[in-house]
Each structure stands twice: as structure tokens, then as C-alpha cells.
Design a protein around this motif. Sequence first.
Motif, short mmCIF file in Angstrom:
data_model
loop_
_atom_site.label_atom_id
_atom_site.label_comp_id
_atom_site.label_asym_id
_atom_site.label_seq_id
_atom_site.Cartn_x
_atom_site.Cartn_y
_atom_site.Cartn_z
N GLY A 37 0.73 -1.06 -0.04
CA GLY A 37 0.02 -0.09 -0.21
C GLY A 37 0.84 1.17 0.06
N GLU A 38 1.94 1.19 0.79
CA GLU A 38 2.66 2.44 0.70
C GLU A 38 3.43 2.77 -0.68
N LEU A 39 4.00 1.45 -1.19
CA LEU A 39 4.47 1.53 -2.48
C LEU A 39 3.44 2.27 -3.34
N ASP A 40 2.12 1.76 -3.42
CA ASP A 40 1.23 2.43 -4.32
C ASP A 40 1.05 3.76 -4.03
N SER A 41 0.98 4.14 -2.63
CA SER A 41 0.75 5.72 -2.48
C SER A 41 1.80 6.62 -2.94
N CYS A 42 3.26 5.95 -2.80
CA CYS A 42 4.53 6.49 -3.42
C CYS A 42 4.16 6.70 -5.09
N ASN A 43 3.84 5.57 -5.57
CA ASN A 43 3.81 5.62 -7.00
C ASN A 43 2.51 6.74 -7.33
N SER A 44 1.47 6.71 -6.76
CA SER A 44 0.42 7.95 -7.19
C SER A 44 1.03 9.20 -7.05
N GLN A 45 1.77 9.45 -6.15
CA GLN A 45 2.33 10.68 -5.80
C GLN A 45 3.38 11.04 -6.95
N LEU A 46 4.25 10.14 -7.18
CA LEU A 46 5.08 10.19 -8.44
C LEU A 46 4.33 10.49 -9.60
N GLY A 47 3.24 9.83 -9.78
CA GLY A 47 2.51 10.12 -11.04
C GLY A 47 1.69 11.43 -11.08
N LEU A 48 1.55 12.28 -9.98
CA LEU A 48 1.33 13.43 -10.00
C LEU A 48 2.33 14.52 -10.49
N LEU A 49 3.68 14.33 -9.57
CA LEU A 49 4.64 14.90 -10.03
C LEU A 49 4.94 14.73 -11.58
N LEU A 50 4.84 13.55 -11.92
CA LEU A 50 5.24 13.29 -13.42
C LEU A 50 4.33 14.31 -14.41
N ALA A 51 3.09 14.44 -13.93
CA ALA A 51 2.09 15.03 -14.59
C ALA A 51 2.44 16.47 -14.65
N GLU A 52 2.94 17.10 -13.53
CA GLU A 52 3.26 18.49 -13.32
C GLU A 52 4.59 18.80 -14.15
N LEU A 53 5.42 17.96 -13.97
CA LEU A 53 6.61 17.98 -14.81
C LEU A 53 6.59 18.24 -16.39
N ASP A 54 5.39 17.20 -16.79
CA ASP A 54 5.14 17.35 -18.24
C ASP A 54 4.64 18.75 -18.48
N GLU A 55 3.76 19.22 -17.72
CA GLU A 55 3.27 20.47 -18.13
C GLU A 55 4.02 21.86 -17.80
N ALA A 56 4.94 21.51 -16.97
CA ALA A 56 6.22 22.65 -16.66
C ALA A 56 7.25 22.55 -17.64
N SER A 57 7.28 21.46 -18.44
CA SER A 57 8.51 21.42 -19.44
C SER A 57 8.34 22.23 -20.58
N ALA A 58 7.20 22.77 -20.98
CA ALA A 58 6.99 23.92 -21.84
C ALA A 58 7.80 25.08 -21.72
N THR A 59 7.64 25.39 -20.08
CA THR A 59 8.15 26.51 -19.64
C THR A 59 9.65 26.42 -19.36
#
Length: 191
Positions: A37-59
Motif C-alpha cells: 500500500g505504501e509503494l502504491d501511495s508513493c507511485n500515485s504521488q510520483l504520477g502527480l509529480l510526472l504530470a506536473e513536470l510534463d506541464e512545466a517542461s514547456a516553460t
Amino acid sequence: MGFRLSKIYTRTGDQGETGLADGRRVGKDHPRIEAIGELDSCNSQLGLLLAELDEASATWPGLREVSDVLRPCQHRLFDLGGELAMPDYQALQQEEVERLEVVIDRWNEEVGPLQNFILPGGSRLIAQAHVCRSFARSSERRCQHLNAVEPLRAVGLAYVNRLSDLLFVAARLIARRQGVAEVLWQAAEKP
């Protein structure tokens, strides 16, 4: 892995137990399930970071490298969760740990040595990288707790440890590439 979910609910966990791939039923608070469960939570948070990084990469195009390095980590976390759910399954390899170490060393060279303790913040991306780091540390603690009860493969323990180190350095690198000052810890003033 040949198993695929054809039905999302089974009603078999309603009494507080869940099944492992080897047929064992364990409590949902069993150290193995806590670690998964904790690995899954980490993975979910990492997914959020990746989504935000993808958006920010344009800037900030320099952030694309951070995404490229972290994206496979989601898959490796899922692999580690699979190893915990199916004790005979082995997916993680030592090369993955070494890959993280190479990146940590390279990024650490770019950001330079720490002069002070830093706090999560400065930008949303930096803070989210630290959230991921803290979830990786929590995952590591849960895996180590399980390891004390039921020994785990060393490569999985090493991987989650290096991942938290990678995320710490990633937070620092994001700050540098965004041009944002790191938030330095300040000792409380003495009365």
C-alpha cells in the motif's frame, strides 16, 4: 504476469483479509500489505509529480530530463509491489539501482553540496518532489518492517532507498532549473 482483473470487486476482502498470489490470505494490516500500500501511495504521488513536470517542461525545458529519469521509476515501483504480492516473482534487477546511482551522482554534481538543511517548498514542483521523497522513505520503512518479519530481496530494499535519494536530489535540481531559491531551514531564535 498473466493475471488481469476482470472484476474489480470480489467481496473476499470484506472481512479484513486479502489474498496473495501464492494463495495465502493475510490481514489487510499485515506488514506485506502495508508495504504494498505504501509503494502504491508513493507511485500515485510520483504520477502527480510526472504530470506536473510534463506541464512545466514547456516553460522549463530542462525539466524534461527529470521526467525522463523518473518515469521508469513508476514501473519499477509497480514491479516491487508485484514482488511483494507474489513472493516468487522477481522483476527488479540490480541494474535499476545502479541506474539511479548514476543519475544521483550526475544531478548532485550539478546542484552542488548542501550548505544547509532545506525544506520542501519554493515551487509546487519542488514541494511535490519532496512529497514523493517522503512517501519513498515511508515505503522503505514499511519494506524494512516486512523484511524483519519475512526476508525480502536486497535489490528491492536498495531500490526504494535510492529512489528516495534520487527524489531529494531531483527536488534540488528542479529548484535550480526553475531558477527558484531553495527554502533553507532557519533555527528558532533563542529567547
